[in-house]
Design an enzyme around this catalytic site. Structure first.
Site, short mmCIF file in Angstrom:
data_model
loop_
_atom_site.label_atom_id
_atom_site.label_comp_id
_atom_site.label_asym_id
_atom_site.label_seq_id
_atom_site.Cartn_x
_atom_site.Cartn_y
_atom_site.Cartn_z
N SER A 1 0.79 -1.23 0.00
CA SER A 1 0.00 0.00 0.00
C SER A 1 0.82 1.28 0.00
O SER A 1 0.35 2.33 -0.40
CB SER A 1 -0.95 0.01 1.20
OG SER A 1 -1.87 -1.06 1.09
N SER A 2 2.06 1.22 0.48
CA SER A 2 2.87 2.43 0.53
C SER A 2 4.33 2.09 0.29
O SER A 2 4.74 0.93 0.35
CB SER A 2 2.72 3.13 1.88
OG SER A 2 3.36 2.38 2.89
#
Length: 202
Positions: A12-13
């Site tokens: 996600s990041s």
């Protein structure tokens, strides 16, 4: 042409570690140049490396992902992508953490049915979970409002000289632009506040 095996990783990041997914693919013998990594949200499939991988896929290739949520978070879109890859591109898909989602196991109608059934079930569960989250949020907001919690930007306090200036405007002693300038207030806010003063509203 030799069948190629590809691995797809999504986190996600940029801060999240990809090592666990990477090691799973290397253990399966997937070549490093065939592993594609996106570091962004799984809300949709507008991802650079995912699109790059799709362009590389050829009939007979194998697409591997560690878990279904690494492919994406929107199960309706996962269904669309799954069918595009398996039906249009004629590429197999394997989800390591969910053995039922492996199109290499069975090519017959039953195998396809099982995969579709699992995906449809996941889609239902995900949508049901989203509805429950929205319901809990709505209940939380309602309970907070009952406790007197106010949401949004706090309303600006009415200046102490508002009644005097508003009355002067009503009596045509000053113009509206002059009143707004004196109060440092927008026209819509002025009219809204004026309604609260019976001796001021026109």
């Amino acid at each position: 042409m030799t069948k190629q095996v590809y691995g797809y990783i999504r986190v996600s990041s940029r801060d999240q570690n990809v090592q666990r997914q990477m090691l799973s693919f290397l253990d399966l013998g997937i070549e490093i140049q065939n592993i594609f990594i996106d570091k962004q949200s799984g809300k949709d499939f507008e991802r650079k490396q995912y699109k790059r991988l799709l362009r590389k896929l050829r009939k007979g290739d194998l697409f591997i992902v560690k878990s279904i949520d690494r492919l994406g978070r929107n199960y309706e879109e996962i269904l669309i992508q799954w069918r595009y890859i398996t039906k249009n591109k004629k590429v197999d898909i394997r989800v390591i953490d969910m053995p039922l989602l492996d199109t290499t196991i069975s090519k017959d109608l039953l195998g396809t049915f099982i995969s579709d059934l699992v995906l449809q079930l996941l889609s239902f569960v995900a949508e049901n979970e989203r509805e429950m989250i929205r319901a809990r949020q709505a209940e939380g907001i309602l309970a907070a409002k009952k406790r007197g919690v106010r949401f949004g930007r706090p309303e600006k306090e009415i200046p102490s000289n508002f009644p005097t200036i508003c009355q002067s405007w009503k009596n045509a002693l000053i113009t509206l632009p002059e009143a707004l300038d004196l109060l440092d207030m927008s026209r819509s806010t002025f009219y809204r506040k004026a309604k609260k003063y019976a001796n001021c509203a026109q």
